[in-house]
Design a protein around this motif. Structure first.
Motif, PDB file in Angstrom:
ATOM      1  N   HIS A   1       1.926  -2.293  -4.523  1.00  0.00           N
ATOM      2  CA  HIS A   1       2.741  -3.183  -3.708  1.00  0.00           C
ATOM      3  C   HIS A   1       4.062  -3.361  -4.453  1.00  0.00           C
ATOM      4  O   HIS A   1       4.056  -3.576  -5.671  1.00  0.00           O
ATOM      5  N   ILE A   2       5.183  -3.314  -3.733  1.00  0.00           N
ATOM      6  CA  ILE A   2       6.498  -3.564  -4.354  1.00  0.00           C
ATOM      7  C   ILE A   2       7.105  -4.787  -3.691  1.00  0.00           C
ATOM      8  O   ILE A   2       7.248  -4.836  -2.472  1.00  0.00           O
TER       9      ILE A   2
ATOM     10  N   ALA B   1      11.645   4.472  -0.595  1.00  0.00           N
ATOM     11  CA  ALA B   1      10.830   3.313  -0.222  1.00  0.00           C
ATOM     12  C   ALA B   1      11.443   2.021  -0.764  1.00  0.00           C
ATOM     13  O   ALA B   1      11.485   1.007  -0.060  1.00  0.00           O
ATOM     14  N   ILE B   2      11.940   2.061  -1.986  1.00  0.00           N
ATOM     15  CA  ILE B   2      12.544   0.868  -2.584  1.00  0.00           C
ATOM     16  C   ILE B   2      13.831   0.508  -1.849  1.00  0.00           C
ATOM     17  O   ILE B   2      14.121  -0.673  -1.631  1.00  0.00           O
ATOM     18  N   LEU B   3      14.594   1.495  -1.425  1.00  0.00           N
ATOM     19  CA  LEU B   3      15.827   1.248  -0.670  1.00  0.00           C
ATOM     20  C   LEU B   3      15.519   0.547   0.646  1.00  0.00           C
ATOM     21  O   LEU B   3      16.221  -0.395   1.038  1.00  0.00           O
TER      22      LEU B   3
ATOM     23  N   ALA C   1       6.303  -4.379  -9.250  1.00  0.00           N
ATOM     24  CA  ALA C   1       5.444  -3.303  -8.763  1.00  0.00           C
ATOM     25  C   ALA C   1       4.040  -3.613  -9.255  1.00  0.00           C
ATOM     26  O   ALA C   1       3.768  -3.563 -10.455  1.00  0.00           O
ATOM     27  N   ILE C   2       3.139  -3.965  -8.339  1.00  0.00           N
ATOM     28  CA  ILE C   2       1.795  -4.395  -8.682  1.00  0.00           C
ATOM     29  C   ILE C   2       0.826  -3.257  -8.372  1.00  0.00           C
ATOM     30  O   ILE C   2       0.749  -2.790  -7.232  1.00  0.00           O
TER      31      ILE C   2
ATOM     32  N   TYR D   1       0.825  -1.216   0.000  1.00  0.00           N
ATOM     33  CA  TYR D   1       0.000   0.000   0.000  1.00  0.00           C
ATOM     34  C   TYR D   1       0.858   1.264   0.000  1.00  0.00           C
ATOM     35  O   TYR D   1       0.596   2.213   0.745  1.00  0.00           O
ATOM     36  N   LEU D   2       1.875   1.288  -0.850  1.00  0.00           N
ATOM     37  CA  LEU D   2       2.741   2.461  -0.959  1.00  0.00           C
ATOM     38  C   LEU D   2       2.082   3.492  -1.865  1.00  0.00           C
ATOM     39  O   LEU D   2       1.527   3.154  -2.906  1.00  0.00           O
TER      40      LEU D   2
END
Length: 119
Positions: A110-111, A53-55, A83-84, A16-17
């Motif tokens: 979502h990742i 966020a990815i980090l 990445a969905i 939920y990003l």
């Protein structure tokens, strides 16, 4: 997802990003298939907002691999990145001229990041 033999993977997921999945995929395409050290360096110096966020997710996946599977961080590779896009989109309205309202859609995603090592 491509299936690779003799590979052990560990994953971490950010849910939920408040990031557009297309903008996240732009960054994920750059780190897919790279080793852990290169991935961290790329994410720290890229100018995009989603890199923070990815980090966090990459560091979480590496910590999972180190704690749960006893892998060494320098042996890890980023095997898959997803990445969905979610159906749940935050909908807002911006007032416009003559009493009209302009819709604004704020996408969420979502990742999932998989890290692994050759065995």
């Amino acid at each position: 997802m491509t299936k690779i033999t003799n590979l052990t993977e560990v994953k971490a997921v950010g849910k939920y990003l408040r990031i557009s999945p297309t903008k996240a995929r732009r960054v994920l395409d750059q780190i897919r298939g790279r080793n852990y050290k290169d991935t961290i360096m790329i994410l720290e110096f890229m100018p995009y907002r989603c890199c923070n966020a990815i980090l966090k997710i990459v560091k979480s996946a590496a910590a999972n691999a180190e704690h749960n599977k006893n892998f060494n961080k320098k042996d890890l590779n980023t095997t898959a990145c997803l990445a969905i896009q979610l159906v749940k989109i935050m909908k807002r309205f911006q007032p416009r001229a003559q009493g009209r309202a302009f819709p604004i859609h704020k996408p969420t995603c979502h990742i999932s990041i998989y890290v692994g090592t050759e065995s």
